[in-house]
Design a protein around this motif. Structure first.
Motif, PDB file in Angstrom:
ATOM      1  N   SER A  95      -5.119 -10.489  -2.912  1.00 36.67           N
ATOM      2  CA  SER A  95      -6.427  -9.955  -3.265  1.00 36.67           C
ATOM      3  C   SER A  95      -7.501 -10.678  -2.470  1.00 36.67           C
ATOM      4  O   SER A  95      -7.289 -11.783  -1.957  1.00 36.67           O
ATOM      5  CB  SER A  95      -6.690 -10.072  -4.769  1.00 36.67           C
ATOM      6  OG  SER A  95      -6.715 -11.409  -5.183  1.00 36.67           O
ATOM      7  N   GLN A 101     -12.105  -7.565  -7.254  1.00 36.67           N
ATOM      8  CA  GLN A 101     -11.148  -6.868  -6.393  1.00 36.67           C
ATOM      9  C   GLN A 101      -9.749  -6.970  -6.977  1.00 36.67           C
ATOM     10  O   GLN A 101      -9.302  -8.049  -7.338  1.00 36.67           O
ATOM     11  CB  GLN A 101     -11.172  -7.451  -4.983  1.00 36.67           C
ATOM     12  CG  GLN A 101     -12.511  -7.297  -4.291  1.00 36.67           C
ATOM     13  CD  GLN A 101     -12.972  -5.861  -4.244  1.00 36.67           C
ATOM     14  OE1 GLN A 101     -12.224  -4.958  -3.867  1.00 36.67           O
ATOM     15  NE2 GLN A 101     -14.214  -5.620  -4.644  1.00 36.67           N
ATOM     16  N   PRO A 102      -9.063  -5.848  -7.088  1.00 40.11           N
ATOM     17  CA  PRO A 102      -7.731  -5.868  -7.690  1.00 40.11           C
ATOM     18  C   PRO A 102      -6.677  -6.428  -6.743  1.00 40.11           C
ATOM     19  O   PRO A 102      -6.907  -6.575  -5.541  1.00 40.11           O
ATOM     20  CB  PRO A 102      -7.468  -4.395  -7.979  1.00 40.11           C
ATOM     21  CG  PRO A 102      -8.236  -3.684  -6.910  1.00 40.11           C
ATOM     22  CD  PRO A 102      -9.464  -4.506  -6.671  1.00 40.11           C
ATOM     23  N   GLN A 103      -5.522  -6.703  -7.295  1.00 43.47           N
ATOM     24  CA  GLN A 103      -4.398  -7.172  -6.497  1.00 43.47           C
ATOM     25  C   GLN A 103      -3.658  -5.969  -5.898  1.00 43.47           C
ATOM     26  O   GLN A 103      -3.460  -4.959  -6.557  1.00 43.47           O
ATOM     27  CB  GLN A 103      -3.451  -7.996  -7.375  1.00 43.47           C
ATOM     28  CG  GLN A 103      -4.110  -9.266  -7.891  1.00 43.47           C
ATOM     29  CD  GLN A 103      -3.237 -10.038  -8.851  1.00 43.47           C
ATOM     30  OE1 GLN A 103      -2.016  -9.965  -8.804  1.00 43.47           O
ATOM     31  NE2 GLN A 103      -3.868 -10.799  -9.730  1.00 43.47           N
ATOM     32  N   HIS A 104      -3.241  -6.142  -4.656  1.00 40.44           N
ATOM     33  CA  HIS A 104      -2.473  -5.127  -3.951  1.00 40.44           C
ATOM     34  C   HIS A 104      -1.047  -5.638  -3.799  1.00 40.44           C
ATOM     35  O   HIS A 104      -0.838  -6.774  -3.385  1.00 40.44           O
ATOM     36  CB  HIS A 104      -3.088  -4.839  -2.581  1.00 40.44           C
ATOM     37  CG  HIS A 104      -4.447  -4.237  -2.655  1.00 40.44           C
ATOM     38  ND1 HIS A 104      -4.671  -2.887  -2.493  1.00 40.44           N
ATOM     39  CD2 HIS A 104      -5.656  -4.789  -2.904  1.00 40.44           C
ATOM     40  CE1 HIS A 104      -5.966  -2.637  -2.626  1.00 40.44           C
ATOM     41  NE2 HIS A 104      -6.586  -3.777  -2.882  1.00 40.44           N
ATOM     42  N   PHE A 105      -0.089  -4.766  -4.111  1.00 44.98           N
ATOM     43  CA  PHE A 105       1.304  -5.171  -4.149  1.00 44.98           C
ATOM     44  C   PHE A 105       2.100  -4.632  -2.970  1.00 44.98           C
ATOM     45  O   PHE A 105       1.836  -3.532  -2.467  1.00 44.98           O
ATOM     46  CB  PHE A 105       1.961  -4.665  -5.437  1.00 44.98           C
ATOM     47  CG  PHE A 105       1.554  -5.431  -6.661  1.00 44.98           C
ATOM     48  CD1 PHE A 105       0.327  -5.227  -7.261  1.00 44.98           C
ATOM     49  CD2 PHE A 105       2.403  -6.384  -7.201  1.00 44.98           C
ATOM     50  CE1 PHE A 105      -0.052  -5.946  -8.382  1.00 44.98           C
ATOM     51  CE2 PHE A 105       2.040  -7.109  -8.317  1.00 44.98           C
ATOM     52  CZ  PHE A 105       0.813  -6.886  -8.911  1.00 44.98           C
ATOM     53  N   GLY A 106       3.112  -5.402  -2.587  1.00 38.63           N
ATOM     54  CA  GLY A 106       4.094  -4.921  -1.633  1.00 38.63           C
ATOM     55  C   GLY A 106       5.162  -4.093  -2.331  1.00 38.63           C
ATOM     56  O   GLY A 106       5.135  -3.930  -3.556  1.00 38.63           O
TER      57      GLY A 106
ATOM     58  N   TYR B  36      -1.087   0.688 -12.958  1.00 35.58           N
ATOM     59  CA  TYR B  36      -0.342   0.770 -11.706  1.00 35.58           C
ATOM     60  C   TYR B  36       0.787   1.779 -11.886  1.00 35.58           C
ATOM     61  O   TYR B  36       1.330   1.945 -12.987  1.00 35.58           O
ATOM     62  CB  TYR B  36       0.277  -0.587 -11.346  1.00 35.58           C
ATOM     63  CG  TYR B  36      -0.691  -1.612 -10.788  1.00 35.58           C
ATOM     64  CD1 TYR B  36      -1.436  -2.422 -11.637  1.00 35.58           C
ATOM     65  CD2 TYR B  36      -0.850  -1.771  -9.414  1.00 35.58           C
ATOM     66  CE1 TYR B  36      -2.320  -3.359 -11.119  1.00 35.58           C
ATOM     67  CE2 TYR B  36      -1.723  -2.717  -8.890  1.00 35.58           C
ATOM     68  CZ  TYR B  36      -2.456  -3.505  -9.750  1.00 35.58           C
ATOM     69  OH  TYR B  36      -3.324  -4.443  -9.236  1.00 35.58           O
ATOM     70  N   ILE B  96      -8.825 -10.767 -12.043  1.00 34.03           N
ATOM     71  CA  ILE B  96      -9.998 -10.535 -11.199  1.00 34.03           C
ATOM     72  C   ILE B  96     -10.697 -11.838 -10.838  1.00 34.03           C
ATOM     73  O   ILE B  96     -11.048 -12.068  -9.703  1.00 34.03           O
ATOM     74  CB  ILE B  96     -10.999  -9.596 -11.889  1.00 34.03           C
ATOM     75  CG1 ILE B  96     -10.497  -8.159 -11.815  1.00 34.03           C
ATOM     76  CG2 ILE B  96     -12.360  -9.693 -11.247  1.00 34.03           C
ATOM     77  CD1 ILE B  96     -10.470  -7.571 -10.435  1.00 34.03           C
TER      78      ILE B  96
END
Lengths: 114, 114
Positions: A95, A101-106, B36, B96
């Motif tokens: 992030s 800002q949200p977390q982005h995952f693989g 998600y 966050i």
């Protein structure tokens, strides 16, 4: 759209062996995370990392686990001596530093311990 | 400590029918909530997020969620589902402020039948 990439997609390892899972976070992100999901269970937090040190870790993240940012792009999770119960899907996330800002995952690495 | 509960492990619906996936949270601090989606053999993709402001949040793929503070809920809805919506849906909280971990619900498997 930038993505978090994880390699390998599937890792099969003998019990007791060391394994390293690799992640390339989104380039302008500075917070990094590892989560795991045992088959049929919820996604669980393992560790968060910022400014080259661990910010928080869960009870799961014991001395057998370590994380490292060896260069400017990779973020790794090492399990020193794998156990059968380490079999799971491992997700890396990242992030931005700026707020809200949200977390982005693989897509995850499926780790199978034999 | 924050916790997230998804009340339904599986939800089967017919194509073009409406759907609601339930999520309840508990928290004694500021609330940040997310949904998600995990399609088969893929990672976690952000559907939508609630940080503050309007309690009705619109996300991708026609999904929306409503934050209800009095009922401590954040249910996900879609007025008309498609076969392609078949996936696992996860509600999550936190994540966050700085390198703050996400706490996930157990997940709800949405199956769309023709």
């Amino acid at each position: 759209e930038p993505e978090v990439t994880q390699t390998p997609s599937h890792q099969v390892t003998q019990m007791g062996q060391e394994v390293i899972l690799r992640c390339v976070p989104i380039s302008n992100h500075l917070y990094f995370y590892w989560y795991r999901q045992i088959l049929g269970q919820k996604v669980e937090f393992l560790v968060s990392f910022y400014n080259n040190e661990i910010s928080e870790k869960s009870e799961i993240f014991d001395d057998q686990f370590s994380v490292e940012r060896p260069d400017g792009s990779n973020f790794t999770l090492k399990i020193r001596s794998t156990k059968l119960e380490d079999s799971a899907m491992y997700f890396c996330a990242s992030s931005e530093v700026r707020g809200n800002q949200p977390q982005h995952f693989g897509d995850g690495t499926r780790l199978s311990i034999l | 400590a924050q916790s997230v509960t998804q009340l339904d492990s599986q939800v089967p619906v017919f194509e073009e029918a409406p759907v609601e996936l339930r999520c309840n949270y508990s928290s004694s601090v500021s609330v940040y909530l997310f949904w998600y989606v995990q399609y088969p053999n893929q990672g976690l993709q952000l559907l939508l997020k609630y940080l503050s402001g309007s309690t009705l949040v619109k996300g991708i793929n026609g999904f929306e969620a409503e934050f209800n503070k009095s009922q401590t809920s954040f249910h996900l809805r879609k007025p008309s589902v498609h076969i392609s919506d078949t996936a696992e849906y996860f509600c999550a909280g936190g994540g966050i402020q700085g390198a703050q971990k996400l706490v996930f619900g157990q997940g709800t498997r949405l199956t769309i039948n023709p």
